[in-house]
Design a protein around this motif. Sequence first.
Motif, PDB file in Angstrom:
ATOM      1  N   GLU A  65       3.721  -7.082   1.653  1.00 55.34           N
ATOM      2  CA  GLU A  65       4.966  -6.697   2.316  1.00 55.34           C
ATOM      3  C   GLU A  65       5.028  -5.203   2.593  1.00 55.34           C
ATOM      4  O   GLU A  65       5.773  -4.760   3.476  1.00 55.34           O
ATOM      5  CB  GLU A  65       6.164  -7.127   1.466  1.00 55.34           C
ATOM      6  N   THR A  66       4.276  -4.405   1.853  1.00 57.84           N
ATOM      7  CA  THR A  66       4.225  -2.965   2.092  1.00 57.84           C
ATOM      8  C   THR A  66       2.770  -2.534   2.243  1.00 57.84           C
ATOM      9  O   THR A  66       1.877  -3.081   1.588  1.00 57.84           O
ATOM     10  CB  THR A  66       4.869  -2.175   0.937  1.00 57.84           C
ATOM     11  N   PRO A  67       2.493  -1.538   3.118  1.00 58.76           N
ATOM     12  CA  PRO A  67       1.129  -1.058   3.283  1.00 58.76           C
ATOM     13  C   PRO A  67       0.688  -0.253   2.071  1.00 58.76           C
ATOM     14  O   PRO A  67       1.491   0.137   1.226  1.00 58.76           O
ATOM     15  CB  PRO A  67       1.212  -0.178   4.537  1.00 58.76           C
ATOM     16  N   GLY A  68      -0.605   0.009   1.979  1.00 63.88           N
ATOM     17  CA  GLY A  68      -1.122   0.813   0.878  1.00 63.88           C
ATOM     18  C   GLY A  68      -2.545   0.433   0.535  1.00 63.88           C
ATOM     19  O   GLY A  68      -3.216  -0.310   1.261  1.00 63.88           O
ATOM     20  N   LEU A  69      -2.992   0.941  -0.591  1.00 58.03           N
ATOM     21  CA  LEU A  69      -4.367   0.743  -1.049  1.00 58.03           C
ATOM     22  C   LEU A  69      -4.477  -0.456  -1.963  1.00 58.03           C
ATOM     23  O   LEU A  69      -3.713  -0.587  -2.927  1.00 58.03           O
ATOM     24  CB  LEU A  69      -4.843   2.009  -1.784  1.00 58.03           C
ATOM     25  N   GLY A  70      -5.434  -1.348  -1.643  1.00 56.71           N
ATOM     26  CA  GLY A  70      -5.761  -2.429  -2.564  1.00 56.71           C
ATOM     27  C   GLY A  70      -6.716  -1.930  -3.634  1.00 56.71           C
ATOM     28  O   GLY A  70      -6.412  -1.973  -4.822  1.00 56.71           O
ATOM     29  N   HIS A  71      -7.872  -1.437  -3.202  1.00 54.59           N
ATOM     30  CA  HIS A  71      -8.808  -0.798  -4.107  1.00 54.59           C
ATOM     31  C   HIS A  71      -9.903  -0.120  -3.290  1.00 54.59           C
ATOM     32  O   HIS A  71     -10.068  -0.382  -2.103  1.00 54.59           O
ATOM     33  CB  HIS A  71      -9.429  -1.789  -5.101  1.00 54.59           C
ATOM     34  N   ARG A 211       2.896  16.070  -2.234  1.00 53.74           N
ATOM     35  CA  ARG A 211       4.063  16.948  -2.246  1.00 53.74           C
ATOM     36  C   ARG A 211       5.333  16.229  -2.664  1.00 53.74           C
ATOM     37  O   ARG A 211       6.330  16.877  -2.994  1.00 53.74           O
ATOM     38  CB  ARG A 211       4.251  17.599  -0.880  1.00 53.74           C
ATOM     39  N   THR A 212       5.315  14.897  -2.648  1.00 55.91           N
ATOM     40  CA  THR A 212       6.483  14.159  -3.122  1.00 55.91           C
ATOM     41  C   THR A 212       6.484  14.054  -4.643  1.00 55.91           C
ATOM     42  O   THR A 212       7.494  13.669  -5.229  1.00 55.91           O
ATOM     43  CB  THR A 212       6.529  12.739  -2.528  1.00 55.91           C
ATOM     44  N   GLY A 213       5.341  14.355  -5.260  1.00 56.30           N
ATOM     45  CA  GLY A 213       5.219  14.242  -6.706  1.00 56.30           C
ATOM     46  C   GLY A 213       4.913  12.843  -7.190  1.00 56.30           C
ATOM     47  O   GLY A 213       4.704  12.625  -8.385  1.00 56.30           O
ATOM     48  N   LYS A 214       4.851  11.872  -6.281  1.00 55.93           N
ATOM     49  CA  LYS A 214       4.638  10.484  -6.684  1.00 55.93           C
ATOM     50  C   LYS A 214       3.203  10.232  -7.139  1.00 55.93           C
ATOM     51  O   LYS A 214       2.954   9.651  -8.185  1.00 55.93           O
ATOM     52  CB  LYS A 214       4.984   9.542  -5.530  1.00 55.93           C
ATOM     53  N   GLY A 215       2.246  10.648  -6.331  1.00 60.42           N
ATOM     54  CA  GLY A 215       0.850  10.349  -6.635  1.00 60.42           C
ATOM     55  C   GLY A 215       0.542   8.874  -6.457  1.00 60.42           C
ATOM     56  O   GLY A 215       1.387   8.078  -6.044  1.00 60.42           O
ATOM     57  N   ASN A 216      -0.691   8.507  -6.753  1.00 64.76           N
ATOM     58  CA  ASN A 216      -1.142   7.113  -6.690  1.00 64.76           C
ATOM     59  C   ASN A 216      -0.836   6.477  -5.338  1.00 64.76           C
ATOM     60  O   ASN A 216      -0.365   5.340  -5.249  1.00 64.76           O
ATOM     61  CB  ASN A 216      -0.516   6.290  -7.815  1.00 64.76           C
ATOM     62  N   GLU A 264      -2.369   2.811  11.991  1.00 62.24           N
ATOM     63  CA  GLU A 264      -2.580   1.417  12.395  1.00 62.24           C
ATOM     64  C   GLU A 264      -1.242   0.694  12.257  1.00 62.24           C
ATOM     65  O   GLU A 264      -0.351   1.157  11.535  1.00 62.24           O
ATOM     66  CB  GLU A 264      -3.705   0.788  11.565  1.00 62.24           C
ATOM     67  N   PRO A 265      -1.049  -0.418  12.955  1.00 60.53           N
ATOM     68  CA  PRO A 265       0.273  -1.054  13.015  1.00 60.53           C
ATOM     69  C   PRO A 265       0.885  -1.430  11.668  1.00 60.53           C
ATOM     70  O   PRO A 265       2.100  -1.555  11.560  1.00 60.53           O
ATOM     71  CB  PRO A 265       0.024  -2.295  13.878  1.00 60.53           C
ATOM     72  N   GLY A 266       0.051  -1.621  10.641  1.00 61.12           N
ATOM     73  CA  GLY A 266       0.591  -1.952   9.328  1.00 61.12           C
ATOM     74  C   GLY A 266       1.225  -0.770   8.625  1.00 61.12           C
ATOM     75  O   GLY A 266       1.932  -0.944   7.630  1.00 61.12           O
ATOM     76  N   GLY A 267       0.973   0.446   9.117  1.00 54.80           N
ATOM     77  CA  GLY A 267       1.582   1.636   8.526  1.00 54.80           C
ATOM     78  C   GLY A 267       0.623   2.559   7.830  1.00 54.80           C
ATOM     79  O   GLY A 267       1.007   3.653   7.392  1.00 54.80           O
ATOM     80  N   ASN A 268      -0.642   2.176   7.682  1.00 56.57           N
ATOM     81  CA  ASN A 268      -1.619   3.038   7.016  1.00 56.57           C
ATOM     82  C   ASN A 268      -2.200   4.057   7.998  1.00 56.57           C
ATOM     83  O   ASN A 268      -2.441   3.740   9.161  1.00 56.57           O
ATOM     84  CB  ASN A 268      -2.760   2.195   6.432  1.00 56.57           C
ATOM     85  N   PRO A 316       1.934   3.405  -0.376  1.00 61.62           N
ATOM     86  CA  PRO A 316       3.225   3.006   0.178  1.00 61.62           C
ATOM     87  C   PRO A 316       4.186   4.186   0.351  1.00 61.62           C
ATOM     88  O   PRO A 316       4.040   5.226  -0.287  1.00 61.62           O
ATOM     89  CB  PRO A 316       3.769   2.025  -0.861  1.00 61.62           C
ATOM     90  N   HIS A 317       5.174   4.008   1.283  1.00 62.41           N
ATOM     91  CA  HIS A 317       6.145   5.043   1.583  1.00 62.41           C
ATOM     92  C   HIS A 317       7.486   4.394   1.852  1.00 62.41           C
ATOM     93  O   HIS A 317       7.561   3.217   2.211  1.00 62.41           O
ATOM     94  CB  HIS A 317       5.689   5.870   2.799  1.00 62.41           C
ATOM     95  N   ASP A 318       8.555   5.194   1.692  1.00 65.08           N
ATOM     96  CA  ASP A 318       9.904   4.649   1.849  1.00 65.08           C
ATOM     97  C   ASP A 318      10.233   4.279   3.289  1.00 65.08           C
ATOM     98  O   ASP A 318      11.070   3.421   3.542  1.00 65.08           O
ATOM     99  CB  ASP A 318      10.941   5.658   1.342  1.00 65.08           C
ATOM    100  N   THR A 319       9.598   4.965   4.248  1.00 63.96           N
ATOM    101  CA  THR A 319       9.876   4.706   5.660  1.00 63.96           C
ATOM    102  C   THR A 319       8.576   4.493   6.407  1.00 63.96           C
ATOM    103  O   THR A 319       7.535   5.028   6.024  1.00 63.96           O
ATOM    104  CB  THR A 319      10.631   5.885   6.301  1.00 63.96           C
ATOM    105  N   PRO A 320       8.606   3.721   7.487  1.00 65.91           N
ATOM    106  CA  PRO A 320       7.383   3.526   8.286  1.00 65.91           C
ATOM    107  C   PRO A 320       6.988   4.816   8.994  1.00 65.91           C
ATOM    108  O   PRO A 320       7.788   5.750   9.091  1.00 65.91           O
ATOM    109  CB  PRO A 320       7.790   2.438   9.286  1.00 65.91           C
ATOM    110  N   PRO A 321       5.763   4.913   9.484  1.00 65.29           N
ATOM    111  CA  PRO A 321       5.258   6.174  10.010  1.00 65.29           C
ATOM    112  C   PRO A 321       6.002   6.712  11.217  1.00 65.29           C
ATOM    113  O   PRO A 321       6.065   7.914  11.418  1.00 65.29           O
ATOM    114  CB  PRO A 321       3.804   5.850  10.377  1.00 65.29           C
TER     115      PRO A 321
END
Length: 326
Positions: A65-71, A211-216, A264-268, A316-321
Motif C-alpha cells: 500500500e505504500t512505496p519503499g524498500l523491500g530489501h 533531514r527528517t530524522g526518520k532514517g531507514n 516511477e508511478p509507485g512513488g519511488n 516511505p513518505h507521508d505524501t506522494p512525490p
Amino acid sequence: MTYKEPIFDVAQLSHVEIFSPRMDESLHFFKNLLGLSETERDGNSVYLRAYEDFYHHSLKLTYRETPGLGHVGWRSSSPQALERRVQSLEASGLGKGWIEGDRGYGKAYEFVTPDGHPQRILWDVEYYQAPEDQKTKLLSRPQRRPTRGVPVRRLDHVNLLASDVTKNKQFFIDHLGFNLREHIELDDGREGGAWLSVSPLVHEIAFLGDRTGKGNRLHHIAFWYGYPQHLADISDIFVEEGIRIEAGPGKHGVSQAMFLYVFEPGGNRVELFGDAGYLIFDPAWKPLKWTQDQIEEAIIWFGSPLPNEYFIYGTPHDTPPYQAGK
C-alpha cells in the motif's frame, strides 16, 4: 604505512526489491519505458532484469500500500565467503537469520543496517536463459537488446537515507568489507553522505543523511545506460508519458556521473546513470572528502540545482512525490 587487510567476501550488488501501490503503472514504467524484461511472477511480486543483468532478476517489484524498500540483495564471492560474512553479521547483533531463498537464488542470510534497512547476502544464483526469440549473437550479453523505450543496461546502485551516516557506513566497512570512496563532512563533524563499493565502481551503495530524522528509508535505486545521450532520449519519452522528472540531466561532482532523477508511478525515486563516472583500481585509495563549503559542487557539478525535496523525500513518505516539497 600499515594498511588494513582487505575483505573480498562481497562481490556485487545482486538485486533490489521495492514496493509499489500502483503495480500496473510501475510495471509499464520499468518494462515499456526502461526496457526491463519480466522473468517471472509469484503472488504479488514481479521479477525483472535489465538486458545486461546476468541473473534471474535484478529488480523485484512487490505490491504494498505504500512505496519503499523491500530489501537489498548482495552476492558473496564464494560459499565460504558467505559463511564468513554471516559469522561477522551475527557478531554485530544485526543478523536476522537464514531464509530458504527466493525466485532466482538459494539460501540467503537476512540482516539489517544500523538504521534498519533490510538486506540479504547469498551465493547460489540462477543465471538468466533467454528464450529463442531473445537470444543474441553477442556472447558477452545475456539477451538481445530490447526495442522498448530506451532500455537501461544494468542495475547500478542503491542509495539509502540514514539517521546516522557514519554508523551505517562503518557497519558496511567492518562487517561486509566495503571501501569508502567519497564522503561529505559537515561543519559540525557529522557525515552528510558516504559512497561505498566492493568493486572498481565509485559506489554500489550510498548513505545520505535523512533531514527528517526518520532514517531507514529508500532514497533511490539506479540503473546504468553508459551513454549520456540516452538521458535526453528517455526524458522526451517521460514528458510524453507524464512521468515526473525531478532533476537533470546533469552531472554530480561525487562520482562524476551524468544523472537523471525521476519518480516511477509507485512513488519511488529512480536515478538513471548516463555514464560510468570514473573507476577506482588503486588498492590504497584514500577516500575523497568534500566539506560543507563544497557541497554545491559535490552534488551538482553542472546542471540545474536539485530541488529541496531531493534532500527530504524518501520512501516511505507521508505524501506522494508530486506533493513533496510543496
